[in-house]
Design a protein around this motif. Structure first.
Motif, PDB file in Angstrom:
ATOM      1  N   ASP A  14       0.842  -1.198  -0.114  1.00 39.45           N
ATOM      2  CA  ASP A  14       0.155  -0.136   0.113  1.00 39.45           C
ATOM      3  C   ASP A  14       1.116   1.085  -0.143  1.00 39.45           C
ATOM      4  OD1 ASP A  14      -2.135  -1.269   0.091  1.00 39.45           O
ATOM      5  OD2 ASP A  14      -2.750  -1.459   2.211  1.00 39.45           O
ATOM      6  N   ALA A  15       1.805   1.302   0.593  1.00 42.34           N
ATOM      7  CA  ALA A  15       2.670   2.429   1.020  1.00 42.34           C
ATOM      8  C   ALA A  15       3.359   2.515  -0.434  1.00 42.34           C
ATOM      9  CB  ALA A  15       3.955   2.085   1.968  1.00 42.34           C
ATOM     10  N   MET A  16       3.793   1.535  -1.178  1.00 43.59           N
ATOM     11  CA  MET A  16       4.436   1.793  -2.283  1.00 43.59           C
ATOM     12  C   MET A  16       3.758   2.379  -3.384  1.00 43.59           C
ATOM     13  SD  MET A  16       6.493  -2.062  -2.640  1.00 43.59           S
ATOM     14  CE  MET A  16       7.221  -1.885  -4.157  1.00 43.59           C
ATOM     15  N   GLU A  17       2.564   2.378  -3.256  1.00 39.58           N
ATOM     16  CA  GLU A  17       1.383   2.883  -4.338  1.00 39.58           C
ATOM     17  C   GLU A  17       1.090   4.167  -3.784  1.00 39.58           C
ATOM     18  OE1 GLU A  17      -1.112  -0.015  -6.918  1.00 39.58           O
ATOM     19  OE2 GLU A  17      -1.646  -0.155  -4.905  1.00 39.58           O
ATOM     20  N   SER A  18       1.292   4.629  -2.408  1.00 42.65           N
ATOM     21  CA  SER A  18       0.806   5.813  -1.971  1.00 42.65           C
ATOM     22  C   SER A  18       1.917   6.861  -1.821  1.00 42.65           C
ATOM     23  CB  SER A  18      -0.043   5.702  -0.921  1.00 42.65           C
ATOM     24  OG  SER A  18       1.057   5.095   0.406  1.00 42.65           O
ATOM     25  N   ASP A  19       3.131   6.654  -2.176  1.00 37.10           N
ATOM     26  CA  ASP A  19       4.139   7.476  -2.269  1.00 37.10           C
ATOM     27  C   ASP A  19       4.671   7.708  -0.521  1.00 37.10           C
ATOM     28  OD1 ASP A  19       6.257   8.947  -3.401  1.00 37.10           O
ATOM     29  OD2 ASP A  19       5.023  10.893  -3.158  1.00 37.10           O
ATOM     30  N   GLU A  79       6.586   7.090   3.067  1.00 32.78           N
ATOM     31  CA  GLU A  79       8.025   7.098   3.193  1.00 32.78           C
ATOM     32  C   GLU A  79       8.429   6.153   4.622  1.00 32.78           C
ATOM     33  OE1 GLU A  79       9.312  11.489   1.898  1.00 32.78           O
ATOM     34  OE2 GLU A  79       9.359  11.112   3.750  1.00 32.78           O
ATOM     35  N   LEU A  80       7.299   5.798   5.432  1.00 29.15           N
ATOM     36  CA  LEU A  80       7.560   5.054   6.475  1.00 29.15           C
ATOM     37  C   LEU A  80       6.426   4.117   6.810  1.00 29.15           C
ATOM     38  CD1 LEU A  80       9.500   4.903   9.165  1.00 29.15           C
ATOM     39  CD2 LEU A  80       7.846   6.368  10.236  1.00 29.15           C
ATOM     40  N   VAL A  81       6.657   2.948   7.228  1.00 35.94           N
ATOM     41  CA  VAL A  81       5.650   1.971   7.615  1.00 35.94           C
ATOM     42  C   VAL A  81       6.004   1.530   9.039  1.00 35.94           C
ATOM     43  CG1 VAL A  81       4.475  -0.312   7.298  1.00 35.94           C
ATOM     44  CG2 VAL A  81       4.874   1.216   5.175  1.00 35.94           C
ATOM     45  N   ARG A  82       5.575   1.817   9.996  1.00 32.90           N
ATOM     46  CA  ARG A  82       5.744   1.492  11.459  1.00 32.90           C
ATOM     47  C   ARG A  82       4.617   0.593  11.938  1.00 32.90           C
ATOM     48  NH1 ARG A  82       3.209   4.691  14.909  1.00 32.90           N
ATOM     49  NH2 ARG A  82       2.257   6.305  14.235  1.00 32.90           N
ATOM     50  N   THR A  83       4.863   0.270  13.351  1.00 31.29           N
ATOM     51  CA  THR A  83       4.163  -0.757  13.906  1.00 31.29           C
ATOM     52  C   THR A  83       3.299   0.185  15.287  1.00 31.29           C
ATOM     53  OG1 THR A  83       5.197  -2.652  13.438  1.00 31.29           O
ATOM     54  CG2 THR A  83       3.499  -2.925  15.235  1.00 31.29           C
ATOM     55  N   ALA A  84       1.995   0.271  15.191  1.00 32.90           N
ATOM     56  CA  ALA A  84       1.217   0.910  16.241  1.00 32.90           C
ATOM     57  C   ALA A  84       1.580   0.406  17.658  1.00 32.90           C
ATOM     58  CB  ALA A  84       0.043   1.194  15.825  1.00 32.90           C
ATOM     59  N   PRO A  85       1.586   0.962  19.018  1.00 29.16           N
ATOM     60  CA  PRO A  85       1.415  -0.085  20.039  1.00 29.16           C
ATOM     61  C   PRO A  85       0.559  -1.421  19.939  1.00 29.16           C
ATOM     62  CG  PRO A  85       1.173   2.392  20.458  1.00 29.16           C
ATOM     63  CD  PRO A  85       1.342   2.223  18.969  1.00 29.16           C
ATOM     64  N   ASP A  86      -0.594  -1.028  19.249  1.00 23.70           N
ATOM     65  CA  ASP A  86      -1.564  -2.509  19.381  1.00 23.70           C
ATOM     66  C   ASP A  86      -1.209  -3.546  18.311  1.00 23.70           C
ATOM     67  OD1 ASP A  86      -2.060  -1.054  16.944  1.00 23.70           O
ATOM     68  OD2 ASP A  86      -4.409  -0.907  17.302  1.00 23.70           O
ATOM     69  N   GLY A  87       0.133  -2.921  17.503  1.00 26.48           N
ATOM     70  CA  GLY A  87       0.615  -4.037  16.669  1.00 26.48           C
ATOM     71  C   GLY A  87       0.345  -3.891  15.193  1.00 26.48           C
ATOM     72  N   ALA A  88      -0.819  -2.995  15.005  1.00 25.77           N
ATOM     73  CA  ALA A  88      -1.170  -2.825  13.597  1.00 25.77           C
ATOM     74  C   ALA A  88      -0.280  -1.709  12.872  1.00 25.77           C
ATOM     75  CB  ALA A  88      -2.430  -1.844  13.644  1.00 25.77           C
ATOM     76  N   PRO A  89       0.029  -2.108  11.614  1.00 21.60           N
ATOM     77  CA  PRO A  89       0.843  -1.226  10.903  1.00 21.60           C
ATOM     78  C   PRO A  89       0.320   0.017  10.573  1.00 21.60           C
ATOM     79  CG  PRO A  89      -0.248  -3.030   9.537  1.00 21.60           C
ATOM     80  CD  PRO A  89      -0.615  -3.268  10.771  1.00 21.60           C
ATOM     81  N   VAL A 104       1.043   3.396   7.866  1.00 19.84           N
ATOM     82  CA  VAL A 104       1.794   4.018   6.810  1.00 19.84           C
ATOM     83  C   VAL A 104       1.814   5.308   7.166  1.00 19.84           C
ATOM     84  CG1 VAL A 104       1.570   4.275   4.269  1.00 19.84           C
ATOM     85  CG2 VAL A 104       0.916   2.266   5.335  1.00 19.84           C
ATOM     86  N   GLU A 105       2.735   5.957   7.096  1.00 22.33           N
ATOM     87  CA  GLU A 105       3.114   7.723   7.215  1.00 22.33           C
ATOM     88  C   GLU A 105       3.508   8.158   5.867  1.00 22.33           C
ATOM     89  OE1 GLU A 105       5.132   8.407  10.455  1.00 22.33           O
ATOM     90  OE2 GLU A 105       3.854   7.592  11.808  1.00 22.33           O
ATOM     91  N   ARG A 106       3.071   9.273   5.226  1.00 20.43           N
ATOM     92  CA  ARG A 106       3.564   9.539   4.032  1.00 20.43           C
ATOM     93  C   ARG A 106       4.897  10.325   4.001  1.00 20.43           C
ATOM     94  NH1 ARG A 106       1.513  10.647  -0.791  1.00 20.43           N
ATOM     95  NH2 ARG A 106       2.264  12.420  -2.060  1.00 20.43           N
ATOM     96  N   ARG A 107       5.047  10.879   5.283  1.00 22.67           N
ATOM     97  CA  ARG A 107       6.208  11.523   5.443  1.00 22.67           C
ATOM     98  C   ARG A 107       7.070  10.783   6.844  1.00 22.67           C
ATOM     99  NH1 ARG A 107       6.487  12.552   1.065  1.00 22.67           N
ATOM    100  NH2 ARG A 107       6.401  14.578   0.069  1.00 22.67           N
ATOM    101  N   ALA A 108       8.282  10.787   6.668  1.00 21.56           N
ATOM    102  CA  ALA A 108       9.148  10.127   7.653  1.00 21.56           C
ATOM    103  C   ALA A 108       9.307  10.919   8.795  1.00 21.56           C
ATOM    104  CB  ALA A 108      10.214   9.191   7.267  1.00 21.56           C
ATOM    105  N   ARG A 109       9.456  10.414   9.943  1.00 23.02           N
ATOM    106  CA  ARG A 109       9.842  11.351  11.032  1.00 23.02           C
ATOM    107  C   ARG A 109      11.136  11.960  11.264  1.00 23.02           C
ATOM    108  NH1 ARG A 109       7.097   7.877  15.791  1.00 23.02           N
ATOM    109  NH2 ARG A 109       8.098   6.185  14.183  1.00 23.02           N
TER     110      ARG A 109
END
Length: 236
Positions: free
Chosen positions: A212-217, A219-229, A231-236
């Motif tokens: 999904d992130a590759m298709e949406s431009d 910059e970051l895919v991280r894991t939330a505290p509940d374990g869910a991925p 997708v962030e458009r701009r890396a922190r």
């Protein structure tokens, strides 16, 4: 980037994450190319994706990583994305882990992915992607994992600098530092024994989020505290 029809090299396609990513890409219409270290496992992976180019590489030999990129690009008539999904882990205190293990972790977790990306950036057109599974330890180094954490942090730092260079060129740079996933990596450590850990998360949702992130431009895919991925458009 439009995944449908995209030519995507997956380095580490014989591993748990790499094979799941390859399957997800193929299901969405991509044309995957498979790179791996073990010729037998690479042939097995290729049978699941008939017609997909394959290339062997040794993560301890950066030149083989570059050759893999150029070989599959030549076979596919170009390349639209390069993703690295391989790595090694080692455990032990800072004084216990020897120089040989430390060098190996840096070579496999940082130098090899960087070699793939340097070669890919020579052939990727605009609206293309480079992406790497780094690790949550890149953001929060852990005790008894100093060298492993450092190798992942080095990769994440390299991606951050490359991202700043690539903005304006149309090349997306995606960093994926997921939390602990159930891939069996901790059981295959090159040194030491893993400390007690909670059960690893399901790689499936993370892999889907990466595509999904590759298709949406993003910059970051991280894991939330509940374990869910996430997708962030701009890396922190």
């Amino acid at each position: 980037m439009n995944i449908n029809g995209a030519r995507v090299l997956v380095a580490g396609a014989t591993g748990v994450l790499g094979s799941a990513l390859t399957a997800e890409l193929a299901a969405r219409g991509a044309r995957p190319a498979l790179a791996g270290r073990d010729a037998i496992r690479l042939a097995q992976a290729a049978r699941a994706h008939p017609g997909s180019p394959t290339a062997e590489f040794d993560a301890y030999d950066p030149s083989s990583c570059a050759r893999a990129v150029h070989a599959v690009a030549a076979e596919l008539g170009g390349l639209d994305a390069c993703v690295t999904a391989f790595g090694a882990v080692g455990f032990g205190t800072s004084r216990e882990v020897g120089d040989t293990v430390a060098e190996y972790l840096m070579a496999v977790n940082f130098l090899a992915p960087a070699a793939f990306f340097r070669a890919a950036l020579q052939v990727l057109p605009p609206h293309s992607v480079i992406a790497a599974f780094s690790g949550v330890v890149a953001e929060g180094p852990q005790p008894r994992m100093a060298d492993y954490s450092a190798s992942k942090a080095a990769l994440s730092a390299w991606l951050a600098a490359a991202r700043r260079e690539a903005r304006g060129t149309g090349v997306q740079v995606l960093d994926v530092p997921p939390g602990h996933l159930d891939t069996g990596l901790a059981d295959r450590s090159v040194a030491g024994t893993a400390p007690p850990m909670p059960p690893g998360g399901d790689p499936g949702p993370v892999v889907k989020a990466v595509v999904d992130a590759m298709e949406s431009d993003a910059e970051l895919v991280r894991t939330a505290p509940d374990g869910a991925p996430v997708v962030e458009r701009r890396a922190r």
